[in-house]
Write a protein that holds these residues in place. Structure first.
Motif, PDB file in Angstrom:
ATOM      1  N   LYS A  13       0.828  -1.217   0.000  1.00  0.00           N
ATOM      2  CA  LYS A  13       0.000   0.000   0.000  1.00  0.00           C
ATOM      3  C   LYS A  13       0.859   1.262   0.000  1.00  0.00           C
ATOM      4  O   LYS A  13       0.679   2.151  -0.847  1.00  0.00           O
ATOM      5  N   SER A  14       1.788   1.348   0.960  1.00  0.00           N
ATOM      6  CA  SER A  14       2.608   2.566   1.049  1.00  0.00           C
ATOM      7  C   SER A  14       3.481   2.707  -0.193  1.00  0.00           C
ATOM      8  O   SER A  14       3.660   3.814  -0.726  1.00  0.00           O
ATOM      9  N   THR A  15       4.010   1.590  -0.660  1.00  0.00           N
ATOM     10  CA  THR A  15       4.862   1.630  -1.860  1.00  0.00           C
ATOM     11  C   THR A  15       4.079   2.227  -3.034  1.00  0.00           C
ATOM     12  O   THR A  15       4.586   3.079  -3.773  1.00  0.00           O
ATOM     13  N   PHE A  55       1.484  11.073   5.088  1.00  0.00           N
ATOM     14  CA  PHE A  55       2.339   9.892   5.172  1.00  0.00           C
ATOM     15  C   PHE A  55       1.917   8.964   6.311  1.00  0.00           C
ATOM     16  O   PHE A  55       1.277   9.383   7.265  1.00  0.00           O
ATOM     17  N   GLN A  56       2.322   7.696   6.174  1.00  0.00           N
ATOM     18  CA  GLN A  56       1.991   6.721   7.210  1.00  0.00           C
ATOM     19  C   GLN A  56       2.601   7.139   8.550  1.00  0.00           C
ATOM     20  O   GLN A  56       1.954   7.057   9.584  1.00  0.00           O
ATOM     21  N   ASP A  57       3.852   7.616   8.518  1.00  0.00           N
ATOM     22  CA  ASP A  57       4.514   8.020   9.747  1.00  0.00           C
ATOM     23  C   ASP A  57       4.615   9.550   9.772  1.00  0.00           C
ATOM     24  O   ASP A  57       5.355  10.133   8.979  1.00  0.00           O
ATOM     25  N   MET A  77      -3.936   9.425   1.398  1.00  0.00           N
ATOM     26  CA  MET A  77      -3.674   9.259   2.830  1.00  0.00           C
ATOM     27  C   MET A  77      -3.228   7.843   3.129  1.00  0.00           C
ATOM     28  O   MET A  77      -3.849   6.882   2.671  1.00  0.00           O
ATOM     29  N   ASP A  78      -2.168   7.741   3.916  1.00  0.00           N
ATOM     30  CA  ASP A  78      -1.646   6.432   4.265  1.00  0.00           C
ATOM     31  C   ASP A  78      -1.985   6.122   5.724  1.00  0.00           C
ATOM     32  O   ASP A  78      -1.371   6.665   6.635  1.00  0.00           O
ATOM     33  N   GLU A  79      -2.973   5.285   5.931  1.00  0.00           N
ATOM     34  CA  GLU A  79      -3.452   4.896   7.260  1.00  0.00           C
ATOM     35  C   GLU A  79      -3.754   6.104   8.148  1.00  0.00           C
ATOM     36  O   GLU A  79      -3.212   6.232   9.243  1.00  0.00           O
ATOM     37  N   PRO A  80      -4.649   6.986   7.668  1.00  0.00           N
ATOM     38  CA  PRO A  80      -4.888   8.227   8.409  1.00  0.00           C
ATOM     39  C   PRO A  80      -5.574   8.043   9.757  1.00  0.00           C
ATOM     40  O   PRO A  80      -5.428   8.898  10.627  1.00  0.00           O
TER      41      PRO A  80
END
Ligand SMILES: Nc1ncnc2c1ncn2[C@@H]1O[C@H](COP(=O)(O)OP(=O)(O)O)[C@@H](O)[C@H]1O
Ligand SMILES: [Mg+2]
Length: 253
Positions: free
Chosen positions: A45-47, A86-88, A163-166
């Motif tokens: 997913k993030s990739t 971002f996820q982080d 959005m990555d895992e918001p």
């Protein structure tokens, strides 16, 4: 960038250490669509999201945003129309105060000072963290940092919101506020998430990734009823679909 269509054509990505991040990724997302990207940890997913903003460049195949393939030449224009959380949050927040972090995007867009200030106030208010404005982002809790990262992207008013895992790390009230906020955002949304209830609530369409490949792309409700698909993708039915007496009162219209 007409209509801000986001398209992946036979995308492959291999990390420098040889790990396959993505293979044979094909999709077309039209302007105004809300798409959830789901899959277990390490599914890619993030990739994939990092490809959409040009932070990773595919080994094979391409991404097209609007009418153009995403490349070095139009990267700036793409980043103006696509904003990513971002996820982080630590990968995104780097300024001394919350105000500075949220103002960074609008300043980069060349907006006048008064408008920058207005956008910052509005974005902080929208995510419910106006009281943190003078704090250092690095001394905030995980959920507070996530809220700042979301505000920073909202303040740039992107046409494509990625959005990555918001919702990870958010308390229930903040999660609900985020969902309500995203419902009001009428442009394109692409949301990677483990929160299948949120996906069901927000996204008509879902793309399921498994080991770097798309294993399903279709109507969220339909896919989440497919127990075999969920099991092989390391996912679990959203709570609202699990037949719980309380949850089943929530109507799936
Ligand atoms: N910097 C990296 N170097 C090598 N492999 C990586 C790197 N980042 C992620 N990966 C690998 O790529 C795959 C997809 O990871 P990722 O996109 O982070 O998955 P997800 O976001 O779905 O959890 C995983 O196998 C992961 O271990
Ligand atoms: Mg991820």
């Amino acid at each position: 960038m007409s209509h801000h269509i986001v398209q992946a054509n036979n995308l492959h990505y291999t990390y420098p250490d040889g790990t396959i991040g993505l293979s044979r990724i094909n999709f077309k997302i039209h302007h105004g669509e809300s798409v959830a990207l789901v899959g277990s940890n390490g599914a890619g997913k993030s990739t994939l999201l990092l490809h959409l903003i040009g932070s990773l460049v595919s080994t094979k195949g391409d991404i097209r945003i609007g009418d153009y393939p995403l490349n070095k030449k139009n990267l700036k224009a793409v980043r103006r129309s696509a904003g990513m959380v971002f996820q982080d949050p630590d990968d995104q927040l780097f300024m001394p105060t919350v105000f500075d972090d949220v103002a960074f995007g609008p300043i980069n867009l060349g907006l006048p000072e008064a408008e920058v200030e207005e956008r910052v106030m509005e974005a902080l208010d929208t995510v419910g963290i106006s009281h943190l404005i003078r704090r250092s982002p690095h001394k905030l809790s995980g959920g507070e940092k996530r809220a700042v990262a979301i505000a920073a992207v909202i303040a740039t008013m992107p046409d494509i919101l990625i959005m990555d895992e918001p919702s990870s790390n958010l308390d229930p009230a903040s999660r609900r506020r985020l969902i309500n906020l995203l419902k009001t955002f009428t442009h394109t949304k692409i949301i990677a998430t483990h929160d299948l209830d949120m996906a069901l609530d927000l996204c008509e369409r879902t793309i399921v990734l498994h080991r770097g490949e798309i294993v399903a792309d279709g109507q969220t409700k339909e896919l989440f009823l497919d127990e075999k698909l969920l099991a092989m993708s390391g996912l679990e039915k959203p709570l609202t679909m699990q037949g719980c007496l309380v949850c089943s009162q929530v109507k799936l219209s």
